[in-house]
Design an enzyme around this catalytic site. Structure first.
Site, PDB file in Angstrom:
ATOM      1  N   ASN A  97       4.051  38.530  15.129  1.00 30.04           N
ATOM      2  CA  ASN A  97       3.175  39.697  15.379  1.00 30.04           C
ATOM      3  C   ASN A  97       1.744  39.282  15.721  1.00 30.04           C
ATOM      4  OD1 ASN A  97       2.688  38.856  12.736  1.00 30.04           O
ATOM      5  ND2 ASN A  97       2.305  40.922  11.970  1.00 30.04           N
ATOM      6  N   ASP A 310       4.875  35.002   2.908  1.00 27.22           N
ATOM      7  CA  ASP A 310       4.306  36.142   3.633  1.00 27.22           C
ATOM      8  C   ASP A 310       2.780  36.049   3.645  1.00 27.22           C
ATOM      9  OD1 ASP A 310       4.154  38.393   5.189  1.00 27.22           O
ATOM     10  OD2 ASP A 310       4.857  39.793   3.663  1.00 27.22           O
TER      11      ASP A 310
HETATM   12 ZN   LIG Z   1       5.125  39.250   6.934  1.00 27.02          ZN
HETATM   13 ZN   LIG Z   2       7.074  42.090   6.389  1.00 26.81          ZN
END
Ligand SMILES: [Zn+2]
Ligand SMILES: [Zn+2]
Length: 449
Positions: A97, A310
């Protein structure tokens, strides 16, 4: 630093404790583990006293946001891999992203090259599932797989591939090259404007709730789709006890599903939201204490396969604002091993062999890259950790660009003493080495695929 000096570098880690508890000397030379045993000769080698220190295979993170290209004010490939090295990581999978989105061979090769130049860690790009992460049409999965970046993991992370037909097509498509779809499991309609876990506390705080069923229903659907087409599903950041039940059911049924949990979901719970401090705002949200305990148990019993950070850096202005306006996400690379240590090792749920599995070997296997190994002849991707240390975690430990860590001010166990990436030190004596030094060693090694 001259090439001659670089190639001559030999380091002997003396008396390190391996994850299984045995002690060994480890000779690092020419990029590999040149010797592993007891009483190794230190001739021509710089000796590192590793007595009492734990030697792990280099950590592998299947879920990192490096933000480049496009969001360089929050993180770059260089700063993010510096953070990785500080946390003992030698390989990170970079989420797609970015801007432009990593949905073409060109962008994933650009990210790969940036990682190779920086030299702090191997950067393995993740490709987007859909063009522009828009959930309308499949991205060029085959072209990314065939590119020099050799993409095997595809994800629209940050967004859910919510269209079941697109998800089915993606799962079918990646079978041809052994790929996997990593899903951010979150029904978008059930979580519109959601701000925190849905429950009694969200009602008290007056924040829109994020129901567990929004995650669990997508995991169940995707597991059944993976079964239907005979493909592989990876579930990102499991956060609820119900999700654990669904994954346990899917595995018992023989479905090829793997799952990850973040360090923060193993340690922190929704009570932290009470102060409206946006450092605790994350997607998926911090859940109830009983969810935290279920996630720990699931990691211990193998229902959850791996820990993934993350790592989600955000510039200060995106976090230093009121709760509703703040961005979702936490940085996590620098603190991950200590948080796992606190959440599951100190609780007696995992031993260090288990930690090496869930933070190095299994993430590499799921992501389709060679797993770091502690054996003679293997590339020297190594992490040296002092499990007896403890410190107050502060901004001085954050080696990336952003400061949005939920652990600032907390006392955490352990400390990364050294990290070696392909035999080159990236951290020594607990200090991340300078960019120029790491880049020069990397260039001298002539790395490149
Ligand atoms: Zn992520
Ligand atoms: Zn995610």
């Amino acid at each position: 630093m001259s090439e001659r000096t670089t190639t001559a570098e030999r380091r002997l880690l003396r008396g390190a404790r391996l994850p299984d508890g045995t002690a060994a000397d480890v000779l690092v030379a020419d990029g590999v583990i040149a010797g592993l045993g007891t009483g190794l000769s230190a001739a021509d080698a710089t000796v590192i006293d590793a007595e009492g220190l734990l030697l792990m295979p280099g950590l592998v993170d299947l879920h990192t946001h490096l933000r480049e290209p496009g969001f360089e004010q929050s993180e770059t490939v260089l700063s993010g891999t510096r953070a990785a090295a500080a946390g003992g990581y030698t390989t990170v999978f970079a989420m797609a992203n970015t801007s432009p989105v990593a949905d073409t061979a060109g962008v994933v090769e650009q990210v790969l090259r940036l990682g190779e130049t920086a030299g702090y860690a191997t950067v393995q790009p993740i490709g987007a599932v859909t063009v522009g992460l828009e959930g309308r049409q499949l991205a060029e999965l085959g072209a990314m797989a065939a590119s020099r970046a050799r993409v095997r993991v595809f994800s629209d992370d940050g967004r859910c591939v919510s269209d079941p037909l697109l998800m089915r097509r993606a799962l079918e498509y990646v079978k041809a090259f052994g790929g996997v779809i990593a899903q951010h499991s979150q029904d978008p309609r059930l979580t519109e404007d959601a701000q925190m876990n849905e429950g009694a506390l969200s009602g008290e705080l007056g924040l829109a709730g994020w129901p567990a069923v929004a995650e669990e229903s997508i995991i169940a659907r995707d597991a059944l789709l993976a079964e239907h087409v005979g493909s592989r599903l990876h579930v990102c950041h499991l956060s609820t006890a119900g999700s654990v039940d669904v994954v346990r059911w899917a595995k018992a049924r023989g479905i090829a599903v793997t799952a990850e949990v973040t360090p923060h979901h193993l340690l922190l719970d929704e009570e932290l939201v009470v102060g409206y401090d946006a450092r605790y705002k994350v997607n998926p949200p911090l859940r109830r204490r009983e969810d935290v305990l279920a996630l720990r148990e699931a990691l211990a019993d193998g229902t959850i396969d791996i820990v993934a950070t993350d790592h989600a850096p955000h510039a200060a202005e995106a976090k230093d604002c009121e709760w509703a306006a703040a961005a979702f996400g936490m940085v996590g690379l620098e603190s991950a091993l200590s948080v796992v240590h606190a959440a599951v090792v100190e609780q007696g749920l995992l031993d260090w062999t288990d930690v090496a599995r869930v933070m190095s070997v299994a993430p590499a296997r799921i992501g389709g890259v060679a797993a770091p190994e502690l054996r003679e002849g293997a590339p020297a991707d190594l992490t040296l950790y002092d499990p007896a240390a403890s410190r107050v975690f502060d901004t001085g430990e954050l080696a990336g660009k952003s400061r949005n860590s939920p652990y600032l001010g907390m006392t955490l166990p352990g400390r990364i003493v050294a990290t070696f990436h392909a035999g080159c030190p990236t951290v020594l004596d607990g200090e991340v080495l300078a960019e120029e030094e790491v880049a020069a060693r990397t260039a001298a090694r002539g790395e490149g695929r």
